[in-house]
Write a protein that holds these residues in place. Sequence first.
Motif, PDB file in Angstrom:
ATOM      1  N   ALA A  47       6.007  -2.859  -9.777  1.00  0.00           N
ATOM      2  CA  ALA A  47       5.515  -2.326  -8.604  1.00  0.00           C
ATOM      3  C   ALA A  47       4.260  -2.824  -8.199  1.00  0.00           C
ATOM      4  O   ALA A  47       3.800  -3.468  -7.068  1.00  0.00           O
ATOM      5  CB  ALA A  47       5.407  -0.695  -8.682  1.00  0.00           C
ATOM      6  N   LEU A  48       3.499  -3.001  -9.463  1.00  0.00           N
ATOM      7  CA  LEU A  48       2.043  -3.588  -9.284  1.00  0.00           C
ATOM      8  C   LEU A  48       2.073  -5.194  -8.951  1.00  0.00           C
ATOM      9  O   LEU A  48       1.503  -5.544  -8.203  1.00  0.00           O
ATOM     10  CB  LEU A  48       1.270  -3.473 -10.384  1.00  0.00           C
ATOM     11  CG  LEU A  48       0.607  -2.080 -10.655  1.00  0.00           C
ATOM     12  CD1 LEU A  48      -0.353  -1.835 -12.024  1.00  0.00           C
ATOM     13  CD2 LEU A  48      -0.250  -1.621  -9.584  1.00  0.00           C
ATOM     14  N   SER A  49       3.231  -5.787  -9.775  1.00  0.00           N
ATOM     15  CA  SER A  49       3.334  -7.159  -9.166  1.00  0.00           C
ATOM     16  C   SER A  49       3.864  -7.366  -7.877  1.00  0.00           C
ATOM     17  O   SER A  49       3.506  -8.373  -7.293  1.00  0.00           O
ATOM     18  CB  SER A  49       4.285  -7.658 -10.448  1.00  0.00           C
ATOM     19  OG  SER A  49       3.831  -7.588 -11.782  1.00  0.00           O
ATOM     20  N   ILE A  50       4.701  -6.344  -7.406  1.00  0.00           N
ATOM     21  CA  ILE A  50       5.241  -6.817  -5.874  1.00  0.00           C
ATOM     22  C   ILE A  50       4.229  -6.488  -5.083  1.00  0.00           C
ATOM     23  O   ILE A  50       4.118  -7.067  -4.188  1.00  0.00           O
ATOM     24  CB  ILE A  50       6.369  -5.777  -5.772  1.00  0.00           C
ATOM     25  CG1 ILE A  50       7.830  -6.303  -6.671  1.00  0.00           C
ATOM     26  CG2 ILE A  50       6.907  -5.655  -4.469  1.00  0.00           C
ATOM     27  CD1 ILE A  50       8.971  -5.012  -6.632  1.00  0.00           C
ATOM     28  N   ILE A  51       3.505  -5.199  -5.428  1.00  0.00           N
ATOM     29  CA  ILE A  51       2.424  -5.131  -4.402  1.00  0.00           C
ATOM     30  C   ILE A  51       1.457  -6.309  -4.361  1.00  0.00           C
ATOM     31  O   ILE A  51       0.857  -6.702  -3.380  1.00  0.00           O
ATOM     32  CB  ILE A  51       1.429  -3.842  -4.857  1.00  0.00           C
ATOM     33  CG1 ILE A  51       2.574  -2.655  -4.408  1.00  0.00           C
ATOM     34  CG2 ILE A  51       0.067  -3.637  -3.996  1.00  0.00           C
ATOM     35  CD1 ILE A  51       1.787  -1.307  -5.108  1.00  0.00           C
ATOM     36  N   GLY A  52       1.200  -6.940  -5.448  1.00  0.00           N
ATOM     37  CA  GLY A  52       0.246  -7.881  -5.863  1.00  0.00           C
ATOM     38  C   GLY A  52       0.800  -9.096  -4.978  1.00  0.00           C
ATOM     39  O   GLY A  52       0.122  -9.854  -4.123  1.00  0.00           O
TER      40      GLY A  52
END
Length: 789
Positions: free
Chosen positions: A45-50
């Motif tokens: 999720a953090l990667s996608i948000i990033g």
Amino acid sequence: MDRKTRQLPAQGRRTVNLFSHFVGGAAIQHTGDVILKVKESYIIALSIIGILLVLFALKTALDLQPTPVALLFGDSEVRKPQLVDRIGNPLSISYQNRWSVQTVALHEVPALLQSAFIESEDRRFLSHSGVDWRARVHALAQNLRVMKGVRGASTITEQVVRMLHPRPRTVWSRWLEGIEAARIEKRFSKSEILEFYLNQVPYGHQRRGVVEAARFYFDRDPATLNVKESLALAVLVRAPSSLDLKQRRGSLDKRLSKLAAHMRDRDLLSEAQYRAALSEGFEFAHSKRVIEAPQFVHYVFDSTGAEVLNSSGRVTTSLDGRVQQKVRQILWNRLQALRSSDVGDGAALVVDNRTGEVLAWVSESISAGESQGWVDAVTVRRQPGSTLKPFLYALAMEMGWTAATLIEDSPLSEAAGSGLHSFHNYSRTYYGPLRLRVALGNSLNTPAIRTIQFTGTQRFLQWLRSLGISGLNKSADFYGHGLALGDGEVSLFELVQAYSALARHGAFRPLCALCERRLPSDEIRPVIGSTTAAIIADILSDPQARRLEFGEGHLLRFPVQTAVKTGTSSDHRDCWAVGFTERYTAGVWMGNLDRRPTRGVTGAIGPALVLRAIFAELNRDAETGPFSACSGLQSVSICAVSGMLAGPDCPRMDEKFEPGKVPVEVCSLHSSLTACNDVGPESVPAHPASGSRHPGSGIQLLQPTPGLQIAMDPRIPAELQAFAFKISKNIKPERVQWVLNGKLAGETGKDEHQFLWPLSRGEYIVQARVWRGGQTEPVETSQTAFMVK
């Protein structure tokens, strides 16, 4: 159950312990797996948000426009030049520009007007950094409360961004505008931003900036406006299309009063100024310094090269602002007068014959919506009616005819495919053999058809194209002989351009829209012989030549010698009037751009009055006079009936001829024993132009035509259907026998030229046997085959 029974054997206890150990370990393992999976999901999720943030930042960076180096009009590469009329008055092109060219320095804008804009558009303009977040939140809450967009919160700086970088009105655009507004605030002072805004803010009617708005609405400069007018300029930018000083004054006054009250509460208006804002009046006063010619402006940009489009400063056009405004008002008034006759659109074009320069270019609509009002009726192609006839007769004269050539005016039919097409005059009256002058002056149709039969359609079509009528781009077979009566479509521009060649003694010159444009020598070329052009001009300006169909022609009888031709297309869809003097050529079209027919409006009823009024204005201040004499013509006295040299008892008239085309025979129709009043058209000797033969050489069968196919109407009883066999009217038969398939079908008596034959299906060959006075043997026509289905 006792304790013994509850105890398990040792082997059983070991099994239970192993099971518990196994279950507990699995639970721990499962928990660990869940935690691991949560961590993995969190990382994903953090990667996608990033990634989304990176993409968002990248998209933002790509969509952001560079901050301008300076807020100056001259730095814009997209600027179009301002067009002005021949004496420097601005045309409406400045209102098509992305930027206004009528600008003013900030210190020249009254402080009251500056304060009114800030209070109305951006109250915290002097304190924010490009975006007024407080106003945005307040607007969002208000919009959510009513569940629709009723209020925006764009600052003056954000509006400047919108002017510099136009975008669709979306949430993404608002995000970008906020960033760009902050950048502009860092680079430019508040004064620079406000000055640019006041000079470029869009108004209704395609105006930009307070200078253009003040001149358009009040015909004054901003510094001369009173309190109420100043506040009105600030209010009008809110909804320029819905607020109108003429149509919706109530809504405007309400908003103006509200702004005045806010400004008084903030001490931006004194009590006296506040009362003045409520009590002072203003009237809509269209600026006389601005010339309305939007269609002309579009034509200039569409027809001129990149040199004009990319130039800076002003471009002087050929348009005469005074003439433009007068013609526009004349046309508008006539359209209003003809509203009940279902005439919704009109156009007028005026040119200077000496230079080919366009002096007035008007296209008006009283029935169309705003979008259709932009259609240029000057360049739209429509059926020209009879307005092409002068060029047809000019071609025939170039091929040997004269103004005295006799042309038969009688009912005429010709084959149209396998059918039959009948031609007739507008009045349904026929006059027998007539001189070319009379045939053209009265705009008769059957002589025109006989004339194009003489010239040939292909040659006439090429002739028209050499005069700049390029819209006739189909083949000669497509138009047929109907081209003489206006089949095909031409524009008012093309028609006026061709008529100006007649006025210029036959020299074709393309019309031009820019002053002092030097044309290549091959663009100015002789097309019509100067003597032919002079005779055609003389005929079109001769009231006596048109009196058969137009009476004494007072409407077309102008104070200054003017060649005039009217035209009306089928079903009264298009009506025209074109004319020229020695100095000017003008043309008028009326009709409906959606091609609805008018209610019986003809060229002589609608456009002719406009043309007359236009020439009255053109001749008011200009040096005017009759057409210049043509040295290549000589005046000869001829018989008004036969066109031959006048005898002692002939009705005489003077006709103009080229030296080599003067008649050599003296008229023998009239003598002292024969009163002129007893001489009818039948007494005129047959002429080669009449389409008939000399007496005794044979009779022409006019109807049916070879190969004609007639279809019986099943809705009508067969015994009530008939077809007319016809012979030419240039003879006086004693009797006629009508022979069908070798058998006598009927006989007609003295002076009868047709026989009504009862229709019957079959294939036939018809022939007429004609007895004439003093003859014992008949003259037979050729045999003609036809079919009845």
